[in-house]
Motif scaffolding. Structure first.
Motif, PDB file in Angstrom:
ATOM      1  N   GLU A  30     -23.614 -69.323 -53.651  1.00  0.00           N
ATOM      2  CA  GLU A  30     -22.575 -67.986 -54.482  1.00  0.00           C
ATOM      3  C   GLU A  30     -23.101 -68.732 -55.941  1.00  0.00           C
ATOM      4  N   ASN A  31     -23.591 -70.182 -56.006  1.00  0.00           N
ATOM      5  CA  ASN A  31     -23.745 -70.869 -57.085  1.00  0.00           C
ATOM      6  C   ASN A  31     -25.310 -70.162 -58.051  1.00  0.00           C
ATOM      7  N   ARG A  32     -25.837 -70.563 -56.938  1.00  0.00           N
ATOM      8  CA  ARG A  32     -27.073 -70.255 -57.685  1.00  0.00           C
ATOM      9  C   ARG A  32     -27.533 -68.550 -58.078  1.00  0.00           C
ATOM     10  N   GLU A  33     -26.302 -67.976 -57.843  1.00  0.00           N
ATOM     11  CA  GLU A  33     -26.327 -66.703 -57.604  1.00  0.00           C
ATOM     12  C   GLU A  33     -26.185 -66.083 -59.004  1.00  0.00           C
ATOM     13  N   LEU A  34     -24.544 -66.976 -59.369  1.00  0.00           N
ATOM     14  CA  LEU A  34     -24.365 -67.126 -60.614  1.00  0.00           C
ATOM     15  C   LEU A  34     -25.615 -67.478 -61.549  1.00  0.00           C
ATOM     16  N   ILE A  35     -25.841 -68.716 -61.100  1.00  0.00           N
ATOM     17  CA  ILE A  35     -26.411 -68.959 -62.442  1.00  0.00           C
ATOM     18  C   ILE A  35     -27.988 -67.994 -62.685  1.00  0.00           C
ATOM     19  N   SER A 100     -18.060 -66.197 -68.333  1.00  0.00           N
ATOM     20  CA  SER A 100     -17.632 -65.567 -66.876  1.00  0.00           C
ATOM     21  C   SER A 100     -18.154 -66.290 -65.869  1.00  0.00           C
ATOM     22  N   VAL A 101     -19.490 -67.232 -66.235  1.00  0.00           N
ATOM     23  CA  VAL A 101     -20.321 -67.686 -65.279  1.00  0.00           C
ATOM     24  C   VAL A 101     -19.710 -69.329 -65.123  1.00  0.00           C
ATOM     25  N   LEU A 102     -18.787 -69.663 -66.377  1.00  0.00           N
ATOM     26  CA  LEU A 102     -18.726 -70.895 -66.732  1.00  0.00           C
ATOM     27  C   LEU A 102     -16.876 -71.244 -65.774  1.00  0.00           C
ATOM     28  N   VAL A 103     -16.912 -69.999 -66.241  1.00  0.00           N
ATOM     29  CA  VAL A 103     -14.623 -69.850 -65.213  1.00  0.00           C
ATOM     30  C   VAL A 103     -14.936 -70.338 -63.925  1.00  0.00           C
ATOM     31  N   SER A 104     -15.955 -69.573 -63.421  1.00  0.00           N
ATOM     32  CA  SER A 104     -16.144 -69.596 -61.722  1.00  0.00           C
ATOM     33  C   SER A 104     -15.337 -70.955 -61.287  1.00  0.00           C
ATOM     34  N   PRO A 105     -15.145 -70.601 -60.014  1.00  0.00           N
ATOM     35  CA  PRO A 105     -14.100 -71.724 -59.183  1.00  0.00           C
ATOM     36  C   PRO A 105     -15.511 -72.582 -58.348  1.00  0.00           C
ATOM     37  N   TYR A 106     -16.392 -71.760 -58.361  1.00  0.00           N
ATOM     38  CA  TYR A 106     -18.425 -72.558 -57.810  1.00  0.00           C
ATOM     39  C   TYR A 106     -18.854 -72.848 -59.044  1.00  0.00           C
ATOM     40  N   GLU A 189     -31.433 -75.759 -54.870  1.00  0.00           N
ATOM     41  CA  GLU A 189     -31.527 -74.549 -54.621  1.00  0.00           C
ATOM     42  C   GLU A 189     -30.283 -73.736 -54.387  1.00  0.00           C
ATOM     43  N   LEU A 190     -29.855 -74.758 -54.509  1.00  0.00           N
ATOM     44  CA  LEU A 190     -27.878 -74.038 -54.317  1.00  0.00           C
ATOM     45  C   LEU A 190     -27.377 -73.755 -55.065  1.00  0.00           C
ATOM     46  N   GLY A 191     -28.584 -74.565 -56.685  1.00  0.00           N
ATOM     47  CA  GLY A 191     -27.347 -74.044 -57.686  1.00  0.00           C
ATOM     48  C   GLY A 191     -25.902 -75.442 -58.345  1.00  0.00           C
ATOM     49  N   ILE A 192     -26.231 -76.625 -57.284  1.00  0.00           N
ATOM     50  CA  ILE A 192     -25.491 -77.654 -57.605  1.00  0.00           C
ATOM     51  C   ILE A 192     -25.620 -78.403 -58.066  1.00  0.00           C
ATOM     52  N   LYS A 193     -24.916 -79.629 -59.578  1.00  0.00           N
ATOM     53  CA  LYS A 193     -25.584 -80.465 -60.437  1.00  0.00           C
ATOM     54  C   LYS A 193     -24.232 -81.253 -60.596  1.00  0.00           C
ATOM     55  N   GLN A 194     -23.633 -82.673 -59.459  1.00  0.00           N
ATOM     56  CA  GLN A 194     -22.484 -83.073 -60.074  1.00  0.00           C
ATOM     57  C   GLN A 194     -22.481 -84.208 -60.503  1.00  0.00           C
ATOM     58  N   ASP A 195     -21.794 -84.853 -61.012  1.00  0.00           N
ATOM     59  CA  ASP A 195     -21.886 -86.519 -61.804  1.00  0.00           C
ATOM     60  C   ASP A 195     -20.687 -87.391 -60.545  1.00  0.00           C
TER      61      ASP A 195
END
Length: 259
Positions: A30-35, A100-106, A189-195
């Motif tokens: 879902e993250n990658r699809e939004l991005i 619209s993408v930044l406010v997504s909970p994903y 590949e999953l569109g995830i990046k977090q500290d």
């Protein structure tokens, strides 16, 4: 004239090719699809504008390159209003699309302080895994250390090293923390990046669509072993995930085969 037409045709063909290629790879989460969706929207706006500006630039350079008596551009209020309004509309579109993408909970999931209603996260509020707020997602605590990743599944007391197992097609929350220094979990590949911060917890939320192995790396320089700090994200069917947790309860486990 022939060269100019050939150049414009080549540029138009290049734009069309890029636009066609932009939608050929299926998103894996879902993250990658939004991005990817946001990037495609901005690409469809940016490329025609870029081509339009380049065409005007080439036209002006060719038409006026030998003008021995240049004159100031005549005032044209209608043209000035038009390009100002067009710029405002483009910026508004970019702002709305990005918001619209930044406010997504994903993409921007609620963090522990928001979930508990206490505002900002304070160190003494989240002192252990038991203090983490409850969610309706499958949860895994991911701890970064020098130089590796440890995943803990608290309900079943299962731990893994440099392997993070999650079920496909289900909401998953990863609580990230760190030991000595700041780390960052990046799963392209999953569109995830977090500290991941020492003595604090940050939240990542995702839904992975496809089972399989995905690469994860640390993208926050954390010392001499930073380049070796990677992990496998193992996405398996929900039934395989539940069975794996039950079979390895109370143990340090290895990831199941995602195939």
């Amino acid at each position: 004239m022939g060269r100019r037409r050939s150049g414009l045709a080549l540029a138009a063909g290049g734009v069309a090719g890029v636009l066609a290629l932009s939608g050929t790879v299926a998103a894996q989460s879902e993250n990658r699809e939004l991005i990817d969706g946001l990037e495609a929207q901005l690409l469809y706006v940016a490329l025609p504008l870029t081509l339009f500006v380049l065409m005007i630039l080439v036209y002006a350079a060719v038409k006026f390159h030998d003008n021995d008596d240049p004159k100031p551009t005549a005032e044209d209020p209608a043209l000035e209003i038009t390009w100002t309004a067009a710029t405002a509309i483009i910026l508004l579109f970019v702002g709305i699309a990005g918001y619209s993408v930044l406010v997504s909970p994903y993409v921007s999931p609620s963090q522990p302080g928001d979930l508990t209603g206490d505002g900002d996260i304070v160190d003494e509020e989240i002192e252990s895994l038991d203090d983490l707020p409850e969610t309706d997602d499958e949860e895994v605590v991911v701890r970064g250390y020098q130089w590796g990743w440890e995943a803990t599944y608290s309900e079943n007391n299962v731990t893994t090293r440099d392997e993070i197992v999650i079920p496909a097609d289900e909401d998953v929350t990863m609580w990230l923390t760190a030991d000595e220094v700041i780390h960052a979990l990046f799963i392209p590949e999953l569109g995830i990046k977090q500290d991941a911060f020492p003595s604090e917890f940050t939240r990542v939320r995702t839904v992975a669509y496809e089972t399989g192995l995905y690469d994860a790396v640390c993208t926050e320089f954390c010392g001499a072993g930073h380049s070796r700090m990677d992990a496998d994200i193992v996405v398996v069917d929900p039934e395989v995930y539940d069975e794996w947790l039950e079979d390895n309860e109370g143990e340090r486990a290895t990831a199941p085969d995602p195939s």
